[in-house]
Enzyme design. Sequence first.
Site, PDB file in Angstrom:
ATOM      1  N   CYS A   1       0.789  -1.227   0.000  1.00 21.36           N
ATOM      2  CA  CYS A   1       0.000   0.000   0.000  1.00 21.36           C
ATOM      3  C   CYS A   1       0.827   1.286   0.000  1.00 21.36           C
ATOM      4  CB  CYS A   1      -0.974  -0.004   1.163  1.00 21.36           C
ATOM      5  SG  CYS A   1      -0.203  -0.344   2.755  1.00 21.36           S
TER       6      CYS A   1
ATOM      7  N   HIS B   1      -0.513   6.445   6.011  1.00 18.38           N
ATOM      8  CA  HIS B   1       0.483   5.366   5.924  1.00 18.38           C
ATOM      9  C   HIS B   1       1.650   5.716   5.014  1.00 18.38           C
ATOM     10  CE1 HIS B   1       1.174   0.729   5.859  1.00 18.38           C
ATOM     11  NE2 HIS B   1       1.782   1.312   6.890  1.00 18.38           N
TER      12      HIS B   1
END
Length: 230
Positions: A120, A180
């Site tokens: 990701c 993130h």
Amino acid sequence: MKFKNHLIATLGLGILITGCNPQKNPDHSENLQNQDGSVLPFPRIASESQTGQTLAESKLAPWPKNKHLADDAPNVLIVLIDDVGFGISETFGGEVATPTLTKLAEEGIMYNQFHTTSICSPTRASLLTGRNHTRVSSGTIAERAVNFDGYTGIIPKTSATMAEVLKSYGYNTAALGKWHNSPANQTTAMGPKDFWPNGYGFEYFYGFLAGETSQYEPRLFENYNAVEPP
């Protein structure tokens, strides 16, 4: 909701939205004349105000307005969903019913290739910058950031995100949901906070900085401020 001149993106279990009103052009120390966008941020136009010995002898001219967006400039919505294969949704031939996504796709353009990095944080960094993940120091997820070239987990400020570019043109920007893309050892209240979403062109952030959080007691931030679970 009706938006005007927005950048909206969901960055993996999250959404990025640009706000409603074009902002003022950022300040620039040099009054350069090139206004074609080849250099960002756009240089500030020289003031026509004249300063005299007294206020009565001075002339105040309104600040010149720079307009870099057409009246019909579109809003921009980006949705990045983690851990979902390209062919999962029915929109692209998969088995999962996604009628809203299909409706959006049929009103626009569909591309049949999207190259992910398999994880990701790197995919998100590539999507935000338009560059290869290791070229923006995001060779792995934020928790695994190490001091190797291409793997520090810190997107260099020399690689502008689309939020920074669009903001320079007058868009308002926001990121919602999962981020993130900051090294894990920099996501506490102590910081440093240079590499949080607000440091990458997003005027507003509401979401979580880590790779995951509880659906019932989420650890959220609003910009730089912790939002405690109820």
